[in-house]
Design an enzyme around this catalytic site. Sequence first.
Site, PDB file in Angstrom:
ATOM      1  N   ARG A   1      11.160   3.805   3.884  1.00  0.00           N
ATOM      2  CA  ARG A   1      10.705   2.806   4.872  1.00  0.00           C
ATOM      3  C   ARG A   1      11.927   2.010   5.295  1.00  0.00           C
ATOM      4  O   ARG A   1      12.700   1.532   4.455  1.00  0.00           O
ATOM      5  CB  ARG A   1       9.652   1.876   4.284  1.00  0.00           C
TER       6      ARG A   1
ATOM      7  N   LYS B   1      25.621  -6.547  -0.799  1.00  0.00           N
ATOM      8  CA  LYS B   1      27.093  -6.586  -0.839  1.00  0.00           C
ATOM      9  C   LYS B   1      27.705  -5.848   0.347  1.00  0.00           C
ATOM     10  O   LYS B   1      28.906  -5.633   0.394  1.00  0.00           O
ATOM     11  CB  LYS B   1      27.592  -5.939  -2.137  1.00  0.00           C
TER      12      LYS B   1
ATOM     13  N   HIS C   1       4.616   5.774  11.639  1.00  0.00           N
ATOM     14  CA  HIS C   1       4.194   5.630  10.235  1.00  0.00           C
ATOM     15  C   HIS C   1       3.272   6.835   9.988  1.00  0.00           C
ATOM     16  O   HIS C   1       2.046   6.706   9.966  1.00  0.00           O
ATOM     17  CB  HIS C   1       3.450   4.302  10.065  1.00  0.00           C
TER      18      HIS C   1
ATOM     19  N   ARG D   1       0.805  -1.215   0.000  1.00  0.00           N
ATOM     20  CA  ARG D   1       0.000   0.000   0.000  1.00  0.00           C
ATOM     21  C   ARG D   1       0.844   1.274   0.000  1.00  0.00           C
ATOM     22  O   ARG D   1       0.657   2.154  -0.853  1.00  0.00           O
ATOM     23  CB  ARG D   1      -0.918   0.050   1.255  1.00  0.00           C
ATOM     24  N   THR D   2       1.772   1.387   0.943  1.00  0.00           N
ATOM     25  CA  THR D   2       2.500   2.646   1.113  1.00  0.00           C
ATOM     26  C   THR D   2       3.355   2.939  -0.116  1.00  0.00           C
ATOM     27  O   THR D   2       3.373   4.067  -0.622  1.00  0.00           O
ATOM     28  CB  THR D   2       3.384   2.563   2.380  1.00  0.00           C
TER      29      THR D   2
HETATM   30  N1   CP Z   1      -0.417  -0.069   5.899  1.00  0.00           N
HETATM   31  C1   CP Z   1       0.795  -0.318   5.335  1.00  0.00           C
HETATM   32  O1   CP Z   1       1.802   0.296   5.665  1.00  0.00           O
HETATM   33  O2   CP Z   1       0.783  -1.296   4.387  1.00  0.00           O
HETATM   34  P1   CP Z   1       2.067  -1.750   3.552  1.00  0.00           P
HETATM   35  O3   CP Z   1       3.009  -2.422   4.499  1.00  0.00           O
HETATM   36  O4   CP Z   1       1.543  -2.692   2.494  1.00  0.00           O
HETATM   37  O5   CP Z   1       2.693  -0.511   2.971  1.00  0.00           O
END
Ligand code: CP
Length: 332
Positions: free
Chosen positions: A130, A108, A158, A80-81
């Site tokens: 992320r 590496k 998040h 999603r993100t």
């Molecule tokens: N909600 C969320 O962060 O989903 P993903 O891990 O798929 O990005």
Amino acid sequence: MAKREFSSARSSAPVEAGEDGQFVWTRKDLLGLDELSERQIVHILDTAESFKEVSTRSIKKVPALRGKVVGLLFFEDSTRTRMSFELAASRMSADTILFTSKGSSVAKGETTLDTVRNIEAMGVDIFVIRHGQSGAPHVIARKVKSSIVNAGDGSHEHPTQGLLDIFTIRQRLGRVKGLKAAIVGDIAHSRVARSNIIGLQKLGAEVVVVGPPTLVPPAIKEMGCSISHDLDEILPQVDVVNMLRIQFERFTGAGAAFPSMREYANMYGLNAARLKRCKKNILVMHPGPINRGLEITTEVADGPNSCILQQVTNGLAVRMAVLYLVSQAAEK
Ligand code: CP
């Protein structure tokens, strides 16, 4: 979960008013909701509101980020993100480049910072990052010139998930102030929980976290929320219930967090019988991905009280707003 500080040296308190008294966004990074004021959060939500319309056009594009490059750096898995940020950048006419640690030179031995600096040298304006390490985007923000947007760091924050959740609550229930929200499940590992606790409280909602003692660190109370281990007692009181995924991939050590999946579902899973004892218009949320039948049944996840896919839809507008705002601030 002790309170930790991940301040970015360059994200100092912004000036909030321009010469005409209008609100001015001056943050070139978005690292967490803990660094934002109520007004700044509302400004992102209002900006997202204005970007929602773009996705209804026949040509779903605006030139707001034309000529900019957005680097999507995903050191952890995402559906999603990652896709939402990629589409958000595309809707704003930015170019995107994607890095995932699998198949990269991280294998590496290249460090995270060397990876980011090398990609920055290609001319990236905004990094969406992320990372499995809490605080990684904050460290990177001190070392590079590009804007940094936190797309989830370890169990810390998040922020865009918190924002899209709050945006969806405001859209569905008309307000945030005065509501009571329960966040249920794997609080210990959840950056979604932290961003929601921070953001909802800043906007005047009351938050209770619910789960087994093994998944609810007592120190979470320091964030201002209350704790319950009894879902059935809490459910009838709340306007919103956010069911968190059990993050099995973050479980370490030999001790199981609960005796069995069946027992967890019996005590903390949201099912049709439990939903009947809730307020009629309770809003059912889940950040995804869902462990169907564990934290939530299919009947409830796909039922009329659920806004799970609406959360995903709103994530696009929220991420367009965030990319736009940090880009505007970086140009000042
Ligand atoms: N909600 C969320 O962060 O989903 P993903 O891990 O798929 O990005």
